[in-house]
Design a protein around this motif. Structure first.
Motif, short mmCIF file in Angstrom:
data_model
loop_
_atom_site.label_atom_id
_atom_site.label_comp_id
_atom_site.label_asym_id
_atom_site.label_seq_id
_atom_site.Cartn_x
_atom_site.Cartn_y
_atom_site.Cartn_z
N CYS A 222 27.69 56.32 -13.77
CA CYS A 222 27.89 54.99 -14.35
C CYS A 222 28.19 53.97 -13.25
O CYS A 222 27.59 52.89 -13.21
CB CYS A 222 29.04 55.04 -15.36
SG CYS A 222 29.37 53.47 -16.19
N LEU A 223 29.09 54.31 -12.35
CA LEU A 223 29.43 53.40 -11.26
C LEU A 223 28.24 53.17 -10.34
O LEU A 223 28.00 52.03 -9.88
CB LEU A 223 30.62 53.95 -10.47
CG LEU A 223 31.95 53.94 -11.23
CD1 LEU A 223 33.01 54.71 -10.45
CD2 LEU A 223 32.41 52.52 -11.50
N ASP A 224 27.46 54.23 -10.09
CA ASP A 224 26.25 54.07 -9.28
C ASP A 224 25.27 53.09 -9.92
O ASP A 224 24.69 52.24 -9.25
CB ASP A 224 25.56 55.41 -9.07
CG ASP A 224 26.27 56.30 -8.07
OD1 ASP A 224 27.15 55.80 -7.34
OD2 ASP A 224 25.96 57.52 -8.04
N ARG A 225 25.09 53.20 -11.24
CA ARG A 225 24.18 52.28 -11.94
C ARG A 225 24.67 50.84 -11.87
O ARG A 225 23.87 49.93 -11.66
CB ARG A 225 24.02 52.71 -13.41
CG ARG A 225 22.95 53.78 -13.56
CD ARG A 225 22.66 54.05 -15.02
NE ARG A 225 23.09 55.42 -15.24
CZ ARG A 225 23.98 55.81 -16.15
NH1 ARG A 225 24.54 54.95 -16.94
NH2 ARG A 225 24.30 57.07 -16.25
N TYR A 226 25.96 50.65 -12.08
CA TYR A 226 26.50 49.29 -11.98
C TYR A 226 26.30 48.72 -10.59
O TYR A 226 25.90 47.56 -10.44
CB TYR A 226 28.00 49.27 -12.33
CG TYR A 226 28.26 48.85 -13.76
CD1 TYR A 226 28.34 47.51 -14.10
CD2 TYR A 226 28.45 49.79 -14.75
CE1 TYR A 226 28.60 47.12 -15.40
CE2 TYR A 226 28.69 49.41 -16.06
CZ TYR A 226 28.76 48.08 -16.37
OH TYR A 226 29.00 47.69 -17.66
#
Length: 104
Positions: free
Chosen positions: A73-77
């Motif tokens: 999730c953090l990577d996508r953001y």
């Protein structure tokens, strides 16, 4: 005609170099503080969104699947943020080249 402060408004001279340098230093500091505030907002938003999505049953430790979900999730953001930032920066640069009189 003289101005309120005794100068001649018709022959206004440019500000001294030290005033210009101080103005530029303040502007740089403001830009840096805005960048920091934006980064903090991004971190807070990603933490809130990703935590709500990935940690459905909070406990004293994260499960392996929760850790994986949070990392993805953090990577996508971050990836989305970088794409938007690059696009916005190139748009500003292009607009400055097309209309240099409105450049900041």
């Amino acid at each position: 005609m003289s101005s309120l402060f005794g100068g001649n408004s018709a022959s206004a001279s440019p500000p001294p170099a030290d005033v210009t340098a101080r103005k530029e230093a303040v502007m740089t500091q403001i830009r840096n503080e805005l960048a920091l505030a934006s980064a903090q907002e991004l971190i807070n938003k990603t933490n809130d969104k990703c935590f709500a999505k990935c940690v459905t049953k909070p406990s004293t430790a994260l499960s392996g699947s929760e850790e994986t979900c949070l990392a993805r999730c953090l990577d996508r953001y971050m990836e989305a943020f970088n794409i938007v930032s690059r696009t916005y920066t190139s748009r500003l640069a292009r607009e400055r080249l097309e209309n240099p009189t409105n450049a900041l």
